[in-house]
Structures are given as structure tokens and as C-alpha cells.
Scaffold this motif. Sequence first.
Motif, mmCIF file in Angstrom:
data_model
loop_
_atom_site.group_PDB
_atom_site.id
_atom_site.type_symbol
_atom_site.label_atom_id
_atom_site.label_comp_id
_atom_site.label_asym_id
_atom_site.label_seq_id
_atom_site.Cartn_x
_atom_site.Cartn_y
_atom_site.Cartn_z
ATOM 1 N N LYS A 45 0.862 -1.189 0.000
ATOM 2 C CA LYS A 45 0.000 0.000 0.000
ATOM 3 C C LYS A 45 0.897 1.238 0.000
ATOM 4 C CE LYS A 45 -3.340 2.581 2.737
ATOM 5 N NZ LYS A 45 -4.121 2.681 3.984
ATOM 6 N N PRO A 46 0.673 2.166 -0.924
ATOM 7 C CA PRO A 46 1.557 3.330 -1.008
ATOM 8 C C PRO A 46 1.243 4.401 0.035
ATOM 9 C CG PRO A 46 -0.089 3.443 -2.741
ATOM 10 C CD PRO A 46 -0.334 2.150 -2.008
ATOM 11 N N ILE A 47 1.718 4.195 1.246
ATOM 12 C CA ILE A 47 1.600 5.189 2.323
ATOM 13 C C ILE A 47 2.768 6.163 2.141
ATOM 14 C CG2 ILE A 47 1.520 5.534 4.814
ATOM 15 C CD1 ILE A 47 0.909 2.410 4.965
ATOM 16 N N ALA A 48 2.500 7.454 2.050
ATOM 17 C CA ALA A 48 3.564 8.403 1.671
ATOM 18 C C ALA A 48 4.625 8.571 2.764
ATOM 19 C CB ALA A 48 2.956 9.748 1.313
ATOM 20 N N THR A 49 4.194 8.844 3.977
ATOM 21 C CA THR A 49 5.145 9.111 5.066
ATOM 22 C C THR A 49 4.579 8.526 6.370
ATOM 23 O OG1 THR A 49 4.259 11.163 6.037
ATOM 24 C CG2 THR A 49 5.531 11.390 3.990
ATOM 25 N N ILE A 50 5.397 8.543 7.408
ATOM 26 C CA ILE A 50 4.927 8.094 8.724
ATOM 27 C C ILE A 50 3.686 8.896 9.129
ATOM 28 C CG2 ILE A 50 5.526 7.950 11.181
ATOM 29 C CD1 ILE A 50 8.467 7.605 10.319
ATOM 30 N N ASN A 51 3.651 10.151 8.758
ATOM 31 C CA ASN A 51 2.514 11.012 9.125
ATOM 32 C C ASN A 51 1.202 10.582 8.468
ATOM 33 O OD1 ASN A 51 4.253 12.639 10.590
ATOM 34 N ND2 ASN A 51 4.654 13.998 8.860
ATOM 35 N N ASP A 52 1.295 9.759 7.446
ATOM 36 C CA ASP A 52 0.095 9.341 6.705
ATOM 37 C C ASP A 52 -0.407 7.956 7.113
ATOM 38 O OD1 ASP A 52 -0.046 11.663 4.855
ATOM 39 O OD2 ASP A 52 1.967 10.945 4.358
ATOM 40 N N ILE A 53 0.204 7.359 8.134
ATOM 41 C CA ILE A 53 -0.251 6.048 8.604
ATOM 42 C C ILE A 53 -1.661 6.186 9.182
ATOM 43 C CG2 ILE A 53 0.171 4.206 10.286
ATOM 44 C CD1 ILE A 53 3.189 5.021 10.119
ATOM 45 N N GLU A 54 -2.553 5.301 8.756
ATOM 46 C CA GLU A 54 -3.933 5.324 9.240
ATOM 47 C C GLU A 54 -4.170 4.131 10.167
ATOM 48 O OE1 GLU A 54 -6.020 5.313 5.494
ATOM 49 O OE2 GLU A 54 -5.936 7.511 5.373
ATOM 50 N N GLU A 55 -5.297 4.191 10.859
ATOM 51 C CA GLU A 55 -5.666 3.129 11.791
ATOM 52 C C GLU A 55 -5.573 1.751 11.116
ATOM 53 O OE1 GLU A 55 -6.599 3.888 14.967
ATOM 54 O OE2 GLU A 55 -6.927 1.786 15.514
ATOM 55 N N GLU A 56 -6.060 1.682 9.878
ATOM 56 C CA GLU A 56 -6.084 0.394 9.161
ATOM 57 C C GLU A 56 -4.679 -0.104 8.795
ATOM 58 O OE1 GLU A 56 -8.346 1.465 5.668
ATOM 59 O OE2 GLU A 56 -6.527 1.948 4.549
ATOM 60 N N ASP A 57 -3.662 0.749 8.936
ATOM 61 C CA ASP A 57 -2.296 0.377 8.562
ATOM 62 C C ASP A 57 -1.491 -0.193 9.724
ATOM 63 O OD1 ASP A 57 -2.847 1.483 6.036
ATOM 64 O OD2 ASP A 57 -2.217 3.472 6.707
ATOM 65 N N ARG A 58 -2.103 -0.278 10.909
ATOM 66 C CA ARG A 58 -1.349 -0.713 12.096
ATOM 67 C C ARG A 58 -0.726 -2.085 11.891
ATOM 68 N NH1 ARG A 58 -3.818 1.839 17.245
ATOM 69 N NH2 ARG A 58 -3.232 -0.092 18.239
ATOM 70 N N GLU A 59 -1.477 -2.989 11.280
ATOM 71 C CA GLU A 59 -0.966 -4.355 11.111
ATOM 72 C C GLU A 59 0.229 -4.387 10.151
ATOM 73 O OE1 GLU A 59 -3.997 -7.275 10.627
ATOM 74 O OE2 GLU A 59 -2.606 -8.746 9.798
ATOM 75 N N VAL A 60 0.107 -3.717 9.026
ATOM 76 C CA VAL A 60 1.208 -3.772 8.060
ATOM 77 C C VAL A 60 2.441 -3.055 8.603
ATOM 78 C CG1 VAL A 60 0.668 -1.709 6.640
ATOM 79 C CG2 VAL A 60 1.774 -3.679 5.596
ATOM 80 N N MET A 61 2.260 -2.025 9.418
ATOM 81 C CA MET A 61 3.427 -1.336 9.998
ATOM 82 C C MET A 61 4.203 -2.274 10.914
ATOM 83 S SD MET A 61 3.562 1.510 8.528
ATOM 84 C CE MET A 61 5.010 2.016 9.436
ATOM 85 N N HIS A 63 4.146 -5.488 10.607
ATOM 86 C CA HIS A 63 4.650 -6.548 9.725
ATOM 87 C C HIS A 63 5.962 -6.154 9.059
ATOM 88 C CE1 HIS A 63 4.370 -10.248 7.581
ATOM 89 N NE2 HIS A 63 4.183 -9.692 6.403
ATOM 90 N N LEU A 64 6.144 -4.860 8.776
ATOM 91 C CA LEU A 64 7.416 -4.411 8.194
ATOM 92 C C LEU A 64 8.581 -4.813 9.106
ATOM 93 C CD1 LEU A 64 6.568 -0.751 7.039
ATOM 94 C CD2 LEU A 64 6.685 -2.787 5.604
ATOM 95 N N TYR A 65 8.419 -4.626 10.411
ATOM 96 C CA TYR A 65 9.484 -4.979 11.363
ATOM 97 C C TYR A 65 9.648 -6.494 11.471
ATOM 98 C CZ TYR A 65 9.914 -0.152 12.794
ATOM 99 O OH TYR A 65 10.149 1.202 12.791
ATOM 100 N N PHE A 66 8.542 -7.206 11.459
ATOM 101 C CA PHE A 66 8.602 -8.669 11.513
ATOM 102 C C PHE A 66 9.396 -9.207 10.319
ATOM 103 C CE2 PHE A 66 6.978 -12.835 10.319
ATOM 104 C CZ PHE A 66 7.122 -13.539 11.506
ATOM 105 N N VAL A 67 9.123 -8.657 9.142
ATOM 106 C CA VAL A 67 9.818 -9.111 7.923
ATOM 107 C C VAL A 67 11.291 -8.703 7.970
ATOM 108 C CG1 VAL A 67 9.949 -8.757 5.419
ATOM 109 C CG2 VAL A 67 7.748 -9.246 6.498
ATOM 110 N N ALA A 68 11.585 -7.504 8.468
ATOM 111 C CA ALA A 68 12.990 -7.084 8.593
ATOM 112 C C ALA A 68 13.757 -8.095 9.445
ATOM 113 C CB ALA A 68 13.066 -5.690 9.210
#
Length: 121
Positions: A45-61, A63-68
Amino acid sequence: MSDTIFTKIINREIPAEIIYEDDSVLAFNDIAPQAPIHFLVIPKKPIATINDIEEEDREVMGHLYFVAAKIAKDQGFADEGYRVVMNCNKFGGQTVYHLHLHVLAGKPMGWPPYQDTLKVE
Ligand code: AMP
């Protein structure tokens, strides 16, 4: 949000050294590595910046660390250690406006991470 170069990588419109992919994230080597190992983990999902993270993006955020960490373990540098960085906007040094984790590894890294003040217009 308009397409960035990372959307083109997701869509295979331009090449990249992709090292991991699943339904919601993609990881690929940075084209200008700042450490012996340097890759990016991005949400599809093309989220522009940290400031644009929405409630629905909590899981994928998360997941980024889990994958790292998964890639760090798979590539064998997890125990040695590494750095994860996410730049935000001009003063944070962000240049591609599709949010991404930088994962840097393979050498000891100093702190603080900056050597000089970033020059911005
Ligand atoms: P940032 O400055 O935090 O927005 O980071 C953007 C990163 O994307 C930089 O480290 C660039 O080297 C990297 N980058 C830009 N274009 C590409 C590309 N086509 N393939 C891989 N990495 C790229």
C-alpha cells in the motif's frame, strides 16, 4: 498519492533485487547501499510518510518490522545486529514518498547516525 518509483518496483515495471515478498510487503536491495547489507522493506500500500499512517495500517506497519527481522535471521546477521531506520519528510532525509524501512547491516554503526546537518532547500 501519485505513483513513486517503489510502486513501479512492486508492479515489476522497473527492475530491483527483490529478496522477499508476501501479500502486503516487499523487500529489495537498496540501489545505493550505505552499508555492506542495505535493503528496504515497504508496504505494498503506497503510504507516503509516517505522518500518513492510518488506523487500518497498524498491522502492516508491525509486519514491516517482523519481515525485517525474518530476513535478518535468514541472512544470518540477526544476532550480530543491525539498524532499522525510517526517514520522514524533508528534515528526516526522506527522498522517496512511499514509506519504507531501511535495514542496514554488516558493519558496526556509530551513534548519533548523522555526521553533519542535512542541507535542505
Ligand atoms: P529515503 O531517502 O529514506 O527516502 O530512502 C530512499 C532510498 O531508496 C534510498 O536509499 C535510495 O538509494 C533508494 N532507492 C531509490 N531508487 C531505488 C531503486 N530503483 N531501487 C532500489 N532502491 C532505490
